[in-house]
Enzyme design. Structure first.
Site, PDB file in Angstrom:
ATOM      1  CG  ASN A   1      -5.492  11.764 -21.232  1.00  0.00           C
ATOM      2  OD1 ASN A   1      -6.109  12.392 -20.386  1.00  0.00           O
ATOM      3  ND2 ASN A   1      -5.361  10.445 -21.194  1.00  0.00           N
TER       4      ASN A   1
ATOM      5  CG  HIS B   1      -1.591  13.174 -17.294  1.00  0.00           C
ATOM      6  ND1 HIS B   1      -2.696  13.010 -18.087  1.00  0.00           N
ATOM      7  CD2 HIS B   1      -1.346  11.971 -16.714  1.00  0.00           C
ATOM      8  CE1 HIS B   1      -3.128  11.762 -17.975  1.00  0.00           C
ATOM      9  NE2 HIS B   1      -2.329  11.107 -17.153  1.00  0.00           N
TER      10      HIS B   1
ATOM     11  CG  HIS C   1      -0.788   5.379 -13.915  1.00  0.00           C
ATOM     12  ND1 HIS C   1      -0.535   4.300 -14.719  1.00  0.00           N
ATOM     13  CD2 HIS C   1      -1.947   5.912 -14.343  1.00  0.00           C
ATOM     14  CE1 HIS C   1      -1.504   4.188 -15.618  1.00  0.00           C
ATOM     15  NE2 HIS C   1      -2.374   5.158 -15.411  1.00  0.00           N
TER      16      HIS C   1
ATOM     17  CE  LYS D   1      -1.092   9.462 -20.304  1.00  0.00           C
ATOM     18  NZ  LYS D   1      -2.324   8.675 -20.373  1.00  0.00           N
TER      19      LYS D   1
ATOM     20  CD  GLU E   1       0.858   9.858 -11.774  1.00  0.00           C
ATOM     21  OE1 GLU E   1       0.057  10.684 -12.245  1.00  0.00           O
ATOM     22  OE2 GLU E   1       0.503   8.762 -11.319  1.00  0.00           O
TER      23      GLU E   1
ATOM     24  CB  SER F   1      -3.421  10.745 -14.304  1.00  0.00           C
ATOM     25  OG  SER F   1      -3.654   9.764 -13.314  1.00  0.00           O
TER      26      SER F   1
ATOM     27  CG  ASP G   1       4.279   8.768 -15.282  1.00  0.00           C
ATOM     28  OD1 ASP G   1       4.178   9.450 -16.300  1.00  0.00           O
ATOM     29  OD2 ASP G   1       3.618   7.721 -15.072  1.00  0.00           O
TER      30      ASP G   1
HETATM   31  N1  PMP Z   1       1.430   7.077 -16.330  1.00  0.00           N
HETATM   32  C1  PMP Z   1       0.386   7.881 -16.092  1.00  0.00           C
HETATM   33  C2  PMP Z   1       0.488   8.882 -14.999  1.00  0.00           C
HETATM   34  C3  PMP Z   1      -0.779   7.766 -16.844  1.00  0.00           C
HETATM   35  O1  PMP Z   1      -1.837   8.548 -16.595  1.00  0.00           O
HETATM   36  C4  PMP Z   1      -0.838   6.804 -17.872  1.00  0.00           C
HETATM   37  C5  PMP Z   1      -2.044   6.655 -18.784  1.00  0.00           C
HETATM   38  N2  PMP Z   1      -3.265   6.691 -18.172  1.00  0.00           N
HETATM   39  C6  PMP Z   1       0.262   5.972 -18.078  1.00  0.00           C
HETATM   40  C7  PMP Z   1       1.386   6.156 -17.315  1.00  0.00           C
HETATM   41  C8  PMP Z   1       0.240   4.917 -19.142  1.00  0.00           C
HETATM   42  O2  PMP Z   1       0.599   5.476 -20.354  1.00  0.00           O
HETATM   43  P1  PMP Z   1       0.089   4.868 -21.732  1.00  0.00           P
HETATM   44  O3  PMP Z   1      -1.326   5.292 -21.852  1.00  0.00           O
HETATM   45  O4  PMP Z   1       0.990   5.455 -22.739  1.00  0.00           O
HETATM   46  O5  PMP Z   1       0.234   3.380 -21.638  1.00  0.00           O
END
Ligand code: PMP
Length: 379
Positions: free
Chosen positions: A34, A199, A121, A229, A167, A171, A196
């Protein structure tokens, strides 16, 4: 019965179903990280780390933020992040997972409703599970389904607050949320939109401020910008109304009872935000590269409709997905297969991510080789 026989059996069952997960070493061209802007190994962040150490920034916080763990670097980062993202206030946490659990376990109350996109997520799910609000999914990116759910809930006489969890860039699907429509929906129903931006941060929106940046000053928008990311470091910034940030500081267990992130980490995130602001070339290059990748996917695989640097190649069943990922790895491309429960059953896929770590000619070669390897899959 041997100790842990149950765990043994469960792992064997995963193996049988092609769902066993193992850690594999990082090798080959990056199509899996990422690190969209190539900041992880960048000279700009290496130099920022050396500079921070030279001026005495501590490597550890030594405690939680509410005790002695609160360092100048945390406070400076939060001030700069609030200004950069255009929000009233910001809170820095150790990671996005922790941040989502903090938000959804703390802010919605027991009379409230959290409406969440069906593809949200895992960390938001875990936060909702810890929280007391009623929760309900709506079909992915379907604003009218969300509106219907609001209507039904209100018609039943509920008077609580509505929170809409989405989001901005999904992701595992790489598609974008209809943020303007969702914001209008939230406005119309005095709901709070929680976006969120994990990404999208660094990649989308003016200066990489995310897809919801135009609404950042609104009281009813809360955003999450993860820092591991596009920003190339780790941690997460929650941005929104001061009262919500203060509520998290006072009530979120994952904030109160956790050691603060390293001040060095905060210094590096500050440097990454500066890089976003001062070096638009990085984001522009990422855009050029993703357009190139979309075109190559069309030419070699006949696939279209990609919207971002995350390009899912849906295979369907688990085992062929993993076999295809393995053959791509053997050819020197770091491509990972994604299976349930990360994605819905029957939609196992390769998740190809386009980053500044991998140049355009390698992207072209990869799509050419992928089209061959895909044809060789047993039907
Ligand atoms: N939200 C989304 C949409 C994600 O893809 C991720 C990580 N895969 C997270 C939150 C978690 O973030 P972090 O890796 O900083 O714990």
């Amino acid at each position: 019965m041997t100790l842990f026989a149950r765990h043994d059996r469960a792992l064997t069952a995963l193996q049988t179903r092609g769902r066993y997960r193992a850690l594999i070493a990082r090798a080959g061209h990056d199509f899996a990280s990422n690190d969209y802007l190539g900041l992880v190994g960048s000279e700009v962040l290496q130099a920022a780390a050396r500079e921070a150490l030279d001026r005495g920034v501590p490597v550890g916080a030594g405690g939680s933020r509410l005790l002695r763990g609160n360092a100048d670097e945390h406070v400076l980062l939060e001030q700069e992040a609030a200004a950069f993202f255009g929000a009233q206030a910001a809170l820095f946490m150790g990671g996005g997972f922790q941040a989502n659990t903090a938000i959804f376990s703390t802010l919605p109350g027991h009379e409230d409703l959290v409406l969440y996109d069906a593809l949200i997520h895992a960390s938001t799910h875990d936060g909702m599970r810890l929280g007391r609000a009623k929760t309900q999914a709506f079909a992915h990116n379907d604003v009218s389904a969300a509106e219907d759910a609001i209507g039904t809930w209100r018609a039943a006489g509920n008077i609580g607050q509505i929170w809409i969890a989405v989001e901005s860039l999904y992701s595992m699907d790489g598609d974008l949320a209809p943020v303007a429509e969702l914001m209008a929906l939230a406005d119309a129903h005095e709901a709070v939109l929680v976006v969120d931006e994990a990404h999208a941060t660094g990649v989308f929106g003016d200066q990489g401020r995310g897809l919801s940046h135009a609404y950042a000053a609104r009281d009813n928008l809360l955003t999450l910008h993860t820092c591991g990311k596009g920003l190339g470091v780790s941690g997460a910034l929650i941005c929104g109304a001061q009262v919500l940030i203060d509520t998290l500081i006072n009530k979120a267990r994952g904030f109160i009872f956790a050691t603060a992130p390293s001040p060095l980490n905060a210094a590096l995130v500050r440097a990454a935000l500066n890089e976003l602001r001062d070096n638009p070339a990085r984001r522009a290059a990422a855009q050029v590269l993703m357009n190139h990748a979309h075109k190559e996917a069309q030419d070699h695989l006949g696939l279209s409709g990609f919207r971002s640097q995350i390009m899912p190649i849906i295979i369907g069943a688990d085992k062929p997905t993993m076999a295809l990922a393995c053959s791509m790895q053997d050819m020197g491309y770091d491509i990972r297969g994604i299976r349930p429960p990360t994605v819905p059953r029957g939609t196992s896929r390769l998740r190809i991510s386009i980053t500044l770590n991998t140049p355009a000619p390698v992207i072209s070669d990869m799509f050419r080789d992928l089209s061959q390897a895909k044809k060789a899959l047993p039907h």
